[in-house]
Write a protein that holds these residues in place. Structure first.
Motif: not given
Ligand code: PMP
Length: 434
Positions: A171-174, A176-184
């Motif tokens: 939620a925090e990443v979203a 901030s307007g950035r895009r999370a691509k994957f969970l490693y």
């Protein structure tokens, strides 16, 4: 060009090179490998436990009797023979035909490290976010940094990633307007903590990622090195879509051969093969033949047992030495498999700053900061138990305990002084990991 200095190159480097720094581990290798130093720093498997004569004979035959194919170029995806064997190996962990695992969707790589790089190449643009456990595998951090992605850590405890923290971080990443691509994630016997994601949390983590549209990159080099019964089934055994499963023969057979693989969602397989061809043309045909022949002619399941037994004994030696010798207020994880223990030092001590004194006392470890992208981990260290024999492990901990006590004394006499771990915001509370 002759007579050039480092500076002559700096303004020519590609942008991505700026984030590249020597890993904490590499910098230590030279000193840690001196014979008088007890190295708890590396991650090397105990290769002497292999039947080396038999392996040597097999390798010789591969060249003398099958050299026209084993010393030839191969194909980008890897040989069908090896990909079929890889499916047998994965089936042992529960990734089988029933959950859609097929040799068609396996891509052979140059160790697990290149598998990580291929996935990064396929999915990461500069500025993209990768979510990862905090702490996480230092070699993955290097790959993501080279891809100019930003790693955002998700808190973990003794049961692995904390699902609530994962949701909050997404939620925090979203926001901030950035895009999370994957969970490693390294859900089983994690590097560096040795911690395993609990059965119950596996489903929750997968559900959260599914809902958020996040791919999952599951890195599983250690899953078959459990000491106390089988590990929970891998994430890929529970979901066929959206999960990339990465593994390697480095810890279960031999890292010198550099053979790993990716089991990819079917739709992505072709792109991975194209990326593999661009990077290495094809993985080594000889190394692939060596692994495939090892798996078809030698007792590899028995060898897994041998490795597990050796490592269990060494894990026990490390844990009991820590209990007997470490100063109060030092805590550590108690792994059920893998190669590592993660220790948390008494408040205020800095594992990296302490390193020169540890080397002088002839013991080495990896300071915790190397396993974070955000400067955390000053008060932590990773201890390896797969390589040194039990009595050396105990001696190493004895030396380490002496260094810790000296450090604590110095702080008592000279005062705290500013150290990295005391900087506000550099130490996140990670409940339970201690
Ligand atoms: N992933 C993890 C979590 C690892 O610990 C390692 C090796 N230390 C790798 C990937 C890389 O594996 P390989 O040696 O096969 O390249």
């Amino acid at each position: 060009m002759t007579g050039t200095t480092l500076d002559d190159y700096t303004d020519r480097y590609a942008q991505r090179v700026r984030g590249m720094t020597a890993s904490e581990i590499r910098a230590l290798f030279a000193v840690a490998s001196r014979p008088e130093v007890v190295s708890l720093a590396g991650g090397a498997p105990y290769i002497a436990a292999l039947p080396l004569d038999a392996v040597g004979e097999m390798l010789g035959q591969l060249a003398s009797e099958h050299g026209t194919s084993t010393l030839q170029y191969g194909i980008g995806q890897g040989t069908l023979d090896l990909r079929e064997r890889i499916c047998e190996v994965m089936a042992l962990s529960g990734i089988d035909v029933a959950c859609g695992a097929s040799p068609e969707d396996v891509v052979v790589t140059v160790g697990g490290q290149q598998a990580l790089d291929l996935v990064a190449r396929l999915f990461l643009d500069p500025g993209d976010v990768v979510l990862a456990e905090g702490p996480t595998y230092v070699g993955a951090l290097g790959v993501f940094q080279a891809a100019q992605a930003q790693v955002v850590h998700v808190a973990m405890d003794d049961d692995g990633l904390v699902p609530e923290a994962l949701e909050a971080t997404i939620a925090e990443v979203a926001r901030s307007g950035r895009r999370a691509k994957f969970l490693y994630t390294i859900p089983t016997y994690q590097n560096p903590t040795g911690v395993t994601l609990s059965e119950e949390r596996r489903e929750r983590v997968l559900d959260i990622c599914e809902r958020a549209g996040l791919l999952v990159v599951e890195d599983d080099p250690y899953g078959q090195l459990g000491f106390d019964g089988a590990a929970p089934a891998p994430l890929r055994a529970r979901r066929r879509d959206g999960v990339f499963y990465l593994s390697t023969f480095s810890k279960t057979f031999a890292p010198g051969l550099r053979v790993g693989w990716i089991l990819a969602p079917h739709a992505v397989r072709d792109k991975l093969v194209i990326a593999n061809e661009a990077q290495v043309l094809c993985p080594s045909a000889f190394a692939q033949a060596a692994v495939a022949t090892y798996l078809s002619t030698m007792p590899w399941r028995q060898q897994l047992k041998v490795y597990r037994e050796v490592y269990r004994e060494r894990r026990d030696a490390l844990l009991s030495a820590l209990t007997d010798l470490m100063p109060e207020d030092t805590t550590w994880t108690e792994p059920n498999g893998g190669l590592f223990v993660w220790a948390t030092l008494p408040e205020g001590l800095d594992a990296k700053a302490m390193m020169p004194r540890a080397i002088a006392a002839r013991v080495a470890y990896v300071p915790g900061v190397g396993f974070y992208a955000d400067g955390s981990g000053a008060g932590n260290m990773r201890l390896n138990f797969s390589f040194p024999p039990p009595e050396r492990i105990r001696e190493g901990v004895r030396r380490l305990a002496g260094v810790l006590e000296q450090e604590a004394d110095m702080r008592r006499v000279f005062g705290a002084g500013p150290i990295a771990g005391d900087r506000p915001g550099t130490r996140e509370p990670r409940p339970g990991l201690a």
